[in-house]
Design a protein around this motif. Structure first.
Motif, PDB file in Angstrom:
ATOM      1  N   GLN A 259     -43.326  11.798 -36.364  1.00 58.44           N
ATOM      2  CA  GLN A 259     -42.314  11.168 -37.219  1.00 58.44           C
ATOM      3  C   GLN A 259     -41.195  12.159 -37.541  1.00 58.44           C
ATOM      4  O   GLN A 259     -40.670  12.187 -38.641  1.00 58.44           O
ATOM      5  CB  GLN A 259     -42.961  10.615 -38.496  1.00 58.44           C
ATOM      6  CG  GLN A 259     -43.946   9.498 -38.203  1.00 58.44           C
ATOM      7  CD  GLN A 259     -44.726   9.035 -39.400  1.00 58.44           C
ATOM      8  OE1 GLN A 259     -45.026   9.820 -40.295  1.00 58.44           O
ATOM      9  NE2 GLN A 259     -45.068   7.768 -39.427  1.00 58.44           N
TER      10      GLN A 259
ATOM     11  N   GLY B  71     -36.821   1.766 -41.419  1.00 57.50           N
ATOM     12  CA  GLY B  71     -37.564   3.011 -41.516  1.00 57.50           C
ATOM     13  C   GLY B  71     -36.663   4.210 -41.695  1.00 57.50           C
ATOM     14  O   GLY B  71     -35.518   4.229 -41.234  1.00 57.50           O
ATOM     15  N   LYS B  72     -37.202   5.232 -42.373  1.00 55.90           N
ATOM     16  CA  LYS B  72     -36.424   6.436 -42.633  1.00 55.90           C
ATOM     17  C   LYS B  72     -36.945   7.648 -41.880  1.00 55.90           C
ATOM     18  O   LYS B  72     -36.461   8.755 -42.084  1.00 55.90           O
ATOM     19  CB  LYS B  72     -36.391   6.735 -44.136  1.00 55.90           C
ATOM     20  CG  LYS B  72     -37.755   6.911 -44.800  1.00 55.90           C
ATOM     21  CD  LYS B  72     -37.606   6.966 -46.322  1.00 55.90           C
ATOM     22  CE  LYS B  72     -38.940   7.182 -47.024  1.00 55.90           C
ATOM     23  NZ  LYS B  72     -39.474   8.534 -46.815  1.00 55.90           N
ATOM     24  N   THR B  73     -37.930   7.435 -41.004  1.00 53.32           N
ATOM     25  CA  THR B  73     -38.425   8.505 -40.124  1.00 53.32           C
ATOM     26  C   THR B  73     -38.547   7.966 -38.709  1.00 53.32           C
ATOM     27  O   THR B  73     -38.699   6.759 -38.491  1.00 53.32           O
ATOM     28  CB  THR B  73     -39.801   9.030 -40.583  1.00 53.32           C
ATOM     29  OG1 THR B  73     -40.743   7.943 -40.589  1.00 53.32           O
ATOM     30  CG2 THR B  73     -39.720   9.640 -41.988  1.00 53.32           C
TER      31      THR B  73
ATOM     32  N   SER C 142     -40.887  13.335 -44.323  1.00 52.23           N
ATOM     33  CA  SER C 142     -42.258  12.858 -44.499  1.00 52.23           C
ATOM     34  C   SER C 142     -43.165  14.048 -44.742  1.00 52.23           C
ATOM     35  O   SER C 142     -42.724  15.199 -44.728  1.00 52.23           O
ATOM     36  CB  SER C 142     -42.724  12.083 -43.253  1.00 52.23           C
ATOM     37  OG  SER C 142     -42.976  12.982 -42.183  1.00 52.23           O
TER      38      SER C 142
ATOM     39  N   THR D 102     -41.184   1.864 -31.543  1.00 53.17           N
ATOM     40  CA  THR D 102     -41.011   1.583 -32.975  1.00 53.17           C
ATOM     41  C   THR D 102     -41.553   0.208 -33.332  1.00 53.17           C
ATOM     42  O   THR D 102     -42.264   0.045 -34.335  1.00 53.17           O
ATOM     43  CB  THR D 102     -39.528   1.676 -33.361  1.00 53.17           C
ATOM     44  OG1 THR D 102     -39.056   2.999 -33.085  1.00 53.17           O
ATOM     45  CG2 THR D 102     -39.347   1.389 -34.843  1.00 53.17           C
TER      46      THR D 102
ATOM     47  N   GLN E  94     -40.642  -1.424 -47.093  1.00 55.94           N
ATOM     48  CA  GLN E  94     -40.253  -0.856 -45.797  1.00 55.94           C
ATOM     49  C   GLN E  94     -38.831  -1.254 -45.429  1.00 55.94           C
ATOM     50  O   GLN E  94     -38.025  -0.423 -45.003  1.00 55.94           O
ATOM     51  CB  GLN E  94     -41.224  -1.315 -44.726  1.00 55.94           C
ATOM     52  CG  GLN E  94     -40.832  -0.944 -43.300  1.00 55.94           C
ATOM     53  CD  GLN E  94     -40.970   0.531 -42.993  1.00 55.94           C
ATOM     54  OE1 GLN E  94     -42.059   1.035 -42.821  1.00 55.94           O
ATOM     55  NE2 GLN E  94     -39.853   1.235 -42.925  1.00 55.94           N
TER      56      GLN E  94
ATOM     57  N   GLU F  81     -36.306   0.531 -47.226  1.00 50.66           N
ATOM     58  CA  GLU F  81     -36.423   1.957 -46.922  1.00 50.66           C
ATOM     59  C   GLU F  81     -36.710   2.799 -48.169  1.00 50.66           C
ATOM     60  O   GLU F  81     -36.262   3.928 -48.289  1.00 50.66           O
ATOM     61  CB  GLU F  81     -35.173   2.461 -46.192  1.00 50.66           C
ATOM     62  CG  GLU F  81     -34.973   1.798 -44.844  1.00 50.66           C
ATOM     63  CD  GLU F  81     -33.882   2.434 -44.015  1.00 50.66           C
ATOM     64  OE1 GLU F  81     -33.245   3.391 -44.507  1.00 50.66           O
ATOM     65  OE2 GLU F  81     -33.669   1.981 -42.875  1.00 50.66           O
TER      66      GLU F  81
ATOM     67  N   ASP G 220     -41.912   4.272 -46.237  1.00 53.50           N
ATOM     68  CA  ASP G 220     -42.361   3.788 -44.932  1.00 53.50           C
ATOM     69  C   ASP G 220     -43.798   3.293 -45.046  1.00 53.50           C
ATOM     70  O   ASP G 220     -44.531   3.655 -45.974  1.00 53.50           O
ATOM     71  CB  ASP G 220     -42.274   4.903 -43.888  1.00 53.50           C
ATOM     72  CG  ASP G 220     -40.864   5.074 -43.357  1.00 53.50           C
ATOM     73  OD1 ASP G 220     -40.039   4.161 -43.581  1.00 53.50           O
ATOM     74  OD2 ASP G 220     -40.579   6.101 -42.721  1.00 53.50           O
TER      75      ASP G 220
END
Length: 306
Positions: A96, A120-122, A149, A237, A288, A291, A294
């Motif tokens: 990630q 998602g942020k990763t 993360s 993803t 999610q 955001e 996650d």
């Protein structure tokens, strides 16, 4: 008389069938090997690594390893490629993480799914591969890693060798679980379709349909969560998101099946668990999409319900 003759024919055919299987297994075990796989071109990178700190100082490190790096800060690792460098493929694993790889000042590869993933942020976990060449001998290989993360500061194994050998290694590790999942998926589809047929034709509910649905969900989860999904599926993803969604929903068929075989004696308890599953699913998906978190950061709620 005709039945007796047919029984003799069936006995002979069964014997031939068993004999062919025995020949196969005995032959594969006892006869000399004809197919060879050269493993010498694949292994872990043996060079020395240095971590470059923000103030410019350096320290020798070993990977894989976990380093003290705040989230959203870059972990910078460098190594000098050997003087006898040949054309090879390097393989790192992004946990990630965003990843940039340089050979001297040349960008060799970059990995990030933030621009392509729907939410998602990763970035999605993936193997990151890139080539080095004979003319790269003696040059500095620089790897920059960053994530928002708890994997921040983690550096994975560095494999090097022929690309086909690296991929074959991963297939050898993870393809058995994929085959098992595929067989489970096929069986579950047959069970669900058969139960649906009984429902339509004979107007009867078949409780085992819930077990078939449960196996279907679990098998799909095994496939999309496989570490070699990037070699099997076009979008890692979407597969990753599907894995989390399946995990949040797999309680439903088990609850329904147990409720049926117990003749609804504890339906209030199963009703409460069903409502909890729905709320957990809706809240997790909302968090999610916005955001805020996650999926992997809020899996504790799904584990509690399980």
């Amino acid at each position: 008389m005709a039945k007796h003759k047919m029984k003799i024919v069936q006995t002979i055919l069964n014997f031939l069938l068993v004999a062919s299987f025995v020949f196969y297994f005995v032959g594969e075990v006892a006869l000399p090997q004809e197919n060879f796989w050269e493993r010498n071109s694949f292994g872990e990178y043996q060079g020395e690594w240095e971590r470059v700190l923000c103030e410019g100082t350096r320290e020798k490190v070993e990977i894989p390893g976990q380093f003290d790096t705040p989230q959203k800060d870059w972990l910078i690792l460098e190594t000098v490629l050997p003087q006898n460098q040949e054309k090879q493929t390097f393989c790192l694993r992004s946990m990630q993480q965003e990843m940039k790889v340089y050979v001297d000042d040349e960008v060799r590869t970059e990995y990030s799914t933030l621009e392509t993933q729907p939410v998602g942020k990763t970035s999605t976990m993936s193997y990151v591969m890139f080539d080095v060449y004979e003319e790269d001998a003696g040059k500095t290989l620089r790897v920059e890693i960053m994530t928002d993360s708890h994997y921040s500061g983690y550096a994975s194994h560095a494999y090097v060798g022929e690309k086909s050998d690296i991929i074959r290694h991963f297939y050898g590790l993870y393809i058995p679980s994929i085959i098992m999942a595929a067989l489970m998926l096929i069986i579950s589809i047959i069970v669900v379709c058969a139960c649906f047929f009984v429902k339509i034709v004979y107007k009867r509910d078949v409780e085992v349909a819930y077990l078939g649905l449960a196996i279907m969900i679990c098998s799909m989860w095994m496939i999309v969560e496989s570490k070699i999904r990037q070699f099997l599926l076009p979008n890692s993803t979407v597969a990753m998101l599907m894995g989390f969604l399946k995990k949040k929903k797999k309680k439903y068929p088990f609850l329904s099946y147990i409720n049926c075989i117990q003749k609804q004696r504890y339906e209030k308890a199963y009703f409460a668990l069903g409502i909890a599953t729905i709320v957990n699913f809706v809240v997790s998906v909302t968090i999610q999409i916005l955001e805020i978190r996650d999926f992997f950061e809020i899996m504790i709620s799904s584990h509690i319900i399980i």
